[in-house]
Motif scaffolding. Structure first.
Motif, PDB file in Angstrom:
ATOM      1  N   VAL A 175       0.864  -1.168   0.000  1.00  0.00           N
ATOM      2  CA  VAL A 175       0.000   0.000   0.000  1.00  0.00           C
ATOM      3  C   VAL A 175       0.907   1.227   0.000  1.00  0.00           C
ATOM      4  CG1 VAL A 175      -0.206   0.287   2.507  1.00  0.00           C
ATOM      5  CG2 VAL A 175      -2.087   0.997   1.031  1.00  0.00           C
ATOM      6  N   THR A 176       0.446   2.282  -0.642  1.00  0.00           N
ATOM      7  CA  THR A 176       1.240   3.509  -0.696  1.00  0.00           C
ATOM      8  C   THR A 176       0.380   4.698  -0.308  1.00  0.00           C
ATOM      9  OG1 THR A 176       0.736   4.197  -2.972  1.00  0.00           O
ATOM     10  CG2 THR A 176       2.475   2.548  -2.692  1.00  0.00           C
ATOM     11  N   ALA A 177       1.063   5.787   0.036  1.00  0.00           N
ATOM     12  CA  ALA A 177       0.399   7.067   0.301  1.00  0.00           C
ATOM     13  C   ALA A 177       1.324   8.181  -0.150  1.00  0.00           C
ATOM     14  CB  ALA A 177       0.065   7.224   1.778  1.00  0.00           C
ATOM     15  N   GLY A 178       0.743   9.271  -0.603  1.00  0.00           N
ATOM     16  CA  GLY A 178       1.541  10.434  -0.979  1.00  0.00           C
ATOM     17  C   GLY A 178       2.443  10.180  -2.171  1.00  0.00           C
ATOM     18  N   LEU A 179       3.689  10.659  -2.049  1.00  0.00           N
ATOM     19  CA  LEU A 179       4.650  10.589  -3.151  1.00  0.00           C
ATOM     20  C   LEU A 179       5.896   9.841  -2.722  1.00  0.00           C
ATOM     21  CD1 LEU A 179       4.321  14.288  -4.356  1.00  0.00           C
ATOM     22  CD2 LEU A 179       3.138  12.279  -5.286  1.00  0.00           C
ATOM     23  N   ASN A 180       6.675   9.392  -3.700  1.00  0.00           N
ATOM     24  CA  ASN A 180       7.909   8.670  -3.409  1.00  0.00           C
ATOM     25  C   ASN A 180       9.029   9.647  -3.056  1.00  0.00           C
ATOM     26  OD1 ASN A 180       9.030   9.728  -5.792  1.00  0.00           O
ATOM     27  ND2 ASN A 180       8.678   7.870  -6.974  1.00  0.00           N
ATOM     28  N   PRO A 181      10.234   9.166  -2.705  1.00  0.00           N
ATOM     29  CA  PRO A 181      11.322  10.077  -2.308  1.00  0.00           C
ATOM     30  C   PRO A 181      11.703  11.116  -3.358  1.00  0.00           C
ATOM     31  CG  PRO A 181      11.821   7.849  -1.610  1.00  0.00           C
ATOM     32  CD  PRO A 181      10.596   7.755  -2.462  1.00  0.00           C
ATOM     33  N   LYS A 182      11.374  10.880  -4.627  1.00  0.00           N
ATOM     34  CA  LYS A 182      11.663  11.841  -5.684  1.00  0.00           C
ATOM     35  C   LYS A 182      10.548  12.868  -5.853  1.00  0.00           C
ATOM     36  CE  LYS A 182      14.535   8.670  -8.410  1.00  0.00           C
ATOM     37  NZ  LYS A 182      14.722   8.024  -9.743  1.00  0.00           N
ATOM     38  N   GLY A 183       9.505  12.754  -5.021  1.00  0.00           N
ATOM     39  CA  GLY A 183       8.379  13.668  -5.142  1.00  0.00           C
ATOM     40  C   GLY A 183       7.449  13.313  -6.274  1.00  0.00           C
ATOM     41  N   GLU A 184       7.491  12.067  -6.701  1.00  0.00           N
ATOM     42  CA  GLU A 184       6.652  11.604  -7.808  1.00  0.00           C
ATOM     43  C   GLU A 184       5.677  10.539  -7.317  1.00  0.00           C
ATOM     44  OE1 GLU A 184      10.326  12.075 -11.055  1.00  0.00           O
ATOM     45  OE2 GLU A 184       9.670  10.092 -10.377  1.00  0.00           O
ATOM     46  N   ALA A 185       4.704  10.226  -8.166  1.00  0.00           N
ATOM     47  CA  ALA A 185       3.758   9.163  -7.818  1.00  0.00           C
ATOM     48  C   ALA A 185       4.492   7.836  -7.673  1.00  0.00           C
ATOM     49  CB  ALA A 185       2.685   9.053  -8.900  1.00  0.00           C
ATOM     50  N   TRP A 186       4.013   7.014  -6.744  1.00  0.00           N
ATOM     51  CA  TRP A 186       4.596   5.685  -6.589  1.00  0.00           C
ATOM     52  C   TRP A 186       4.249   4.842  -7.807  1.00  0.00           C
ATOM     53  CZ3 TRP A 186       7.787   4.665  -2.555  1.00  0.00           C
ATOM     54  CH2 TRP A 186       7.710   5.499  -1.439  1.00  0.00           C
ATOM     55  N   ARG A 187       5.254   4.212  -8.396  1.00  0.00           N
ATOM     56  CA  ARG A 187       5.034   3.347  -9.559  1.00  0.00           C
ATOM     57  C   ARG A 187       5.667   1.990  -9.262  1.00  0.00           C
ATOM     58  NH1 ARG A 187       6.605   5.211 -15.017  1.00  0.00           N
ATOM     59  NH2 ARG A 187       4.577   4.400 -15.677  1.00  0.00           N
ATOM     60  N   ILE A 188       4.919   0.928  -9.536  1.00  0.00           N
ATOM     61  CA  ILE A 188       5.345  -0.425  -9.188  1.00  0.00           C
ATOM     62  C   ILE A 188       5.302  -1.303 -10.434  1.00  0.00           C
ATOM     63  CG2 ILE A 188       4.908  -2.437  -7.737  1.00  0.00           C
ATOM     64  CD1 ILE A 188       5.693   0.020  -6.137  1.00  0.00           C
ATOM     65  N   GLY A 189       6.327  -2.104 -10.608  1.00  0.00           N
ATOM     66  CA  GLY A 189       6.375  -3.028 -11.734  1.00  0.00           C
ATOM     67  C   GLY A 189       5.663  -4.334 -11.433  1.00  0.00           C
ATOM     68  N   ILE A 190       4.892  -4.819 -12.382  1.00  0.00           N
ATOM     69  CA  ILE A 190       4.227  -6.117 -12.272  1.00  0.00           C
ATOM     70  C   ILE A 190       5.043  -7.124 -13.075  1.00  0.00           C
ATOM     71  CG2 ILE A 190       2.145  -7.436 -12.797  1.00  0.00           C
ATOM     72  CD1 ILE A 190       0.583  -4.819 -12.543  1.00  0.00           C
ATOM     73  N   GLU A 191       5.431  -8.193 -12.418  1.00  0.00           N
ATOM     74  CA  GLU A 191       6.310  -9.176 -13.031  1.00  0.00           C
ATOM     75  C   GLU A 191       5.582 -10.001 -14.087  1.00  0.00           C
ATOM     76  OE1 GLU A 191       9.712 -11.991 -11.118  1.00  0.00           O
ATOM     77  OE2 GLU A 191       7.666 -12.432 -10.487  1.00  0.00           O
TER      78      GLU A 191
END
Length: 341
Positions: A204-220
């Motif tokens: 689960v995610t909230a807010g932005l990632n350390p770069k100030g961008e949306a969290w993006r996750i790769g699906i294998e």
């Protein structure tokens, strides 16, 4: 003069304000690993205190939901040789209630009472020479499973009842997601508004990632040999879980047996859907629905996803492309969420 003092004070406060700090935590829990990224914008959180809170939270979840801990709440329920109501914690009740909802909406394919079937098919403790269970063994196991008929959740007083003493509850398909949500609640209570919590692939995610961008996750890609990313999705503010049949299976006499068991037939699934990813408002529901929809398969699962407004990505084996060819299909809500991100 007062104005100059105010301007000077503002510069002083700006100079004193620390930059955000990225805190990372990792370890083992629930038979798998966890990874947490939390962004401390105030730079005044204690990493040790946060780690202690995370550890305590995970220990509590394991103490309630773990089927591998003989002293856990669910293990004690399973071992009780009775059909009398057994008092349970509010936390366990909430997980069972969520499981009941998914069970009912998935045509019974999500089922937390499948332990006897999982056991006779040998997943988790299987050796290469373990025999495929007989029709008689499958029929016997089917008599003590079926969440809707052998398990009753009571609200007043809060308790859980087995209609057969030998019925057991196996929470692996939903408890990891619940654990993710509980850790996320710890971070939120500590004032962290930007984070990613992951346990065994559920997150689960909230807010932005350390770069100030949306969290993006790769699906294998559902190919254990390739370790290739099939698709990258935006998951900011969402729970996400993927269920696949491409790592845990066995082959015997040229037949491939998946670890995903159809609770109606008592046998492993046989359709061509290899992986299902679900985005939901929390990780618990994403976790449960990913398993349910994989059991259903793309054809049946997509119809339910559309009727329930679920955000789902199906990856199916392509019959025209051999063992390594795949085709992706998304529900309308999945496409809508990705367009908004």
């Amino acid at each position: 003069m007062a104005r100059l003092f105010l301007v000077a004070l503002m510069f002083f406060l700006a100079a004193c304000k620390s930059d955000p700090v990225t805190l990372k935590f990792s370890g083992e829990t629930m038979g798998t690993t966890y990874n947490i990224v939390a962004i401390d914008k105030t730079a005044d959180l204690s990493s040790d205190a946060l780690q202690a809170a995370i550890t305590a939270t995970l220990a509590k979840v394991n103490g309630q939901m773990s089927n591998w801990d003989p002293n856990s709440e669910i293990s004690q329920f399973n071992s009780a040789p009775t059909t009398d109501p057994i008092a349970i914690s509010p936390e366990l009740a909430s997980v069972v209630a969520a499981a009941n909802e998914i069970h009912q909406k998935s045509e019974g394919l999500f089922d937390v009472t499948l332990g006897p079937l999982i056991e006779i098919w040998g997943f988790g403790a299987r050796t290469p020479d373990s025999p495929v269970p007989t029709d008689e063994a499958i029929a016997a196991a089917l008599k003590v499973v079926g969440q809707g008929k052998v398990l009753v959740l009571n609200s007043e007083p809060r308790s859980l009842t087995k209609s057969l003493p030998e019925t057991s509850v196996y929470l692996a398909a939903i408890a990891k997601g619940y654990g993710v949500d509980q850790v996320a609640a710890v971070l939120a209570q500590a004032g962290v508004g930007d984070y990613m919590v992951e346990i065994g692939g559920d997150l689960v995610t909230a807010g932005l990632n350390p770069k100030g961008e949306a969290w993006r996750i790769g699906i294998e890609r559902p190919d254990a040999a390739s370790q290739t990313i099939e698709e990258i999705v935006d998951v900011s503010g969402l729970g996400m879980a993927t269920s696949g049949d491409y790592r845990n299976y066995f082959e015997q006499d040229g037949i491939r047996y998946s670890h995903i068991i159809d609770g109606v037939t008592g046998r492993p699934i046989t359709h061509g859907t290899a992986s299902v990813t679900v985005l939901a408002e929390n990780a618990m529901m994403a976790d449960g629905w990913a398993t349910a929809l994989l059991a259903l398969g793309q054809e049946r699962g997509l119809k339910i996803a559309e009727s329930e407004g679920l955000a789902v990505l199906f990856i199916a084996r392509s019959p025209d492309s051999g063992a390594t060819g795949f085709v992706t299909t998304t529900s309308s809500q999945f496409s809508t969420l990705q367009a908004k991100q």
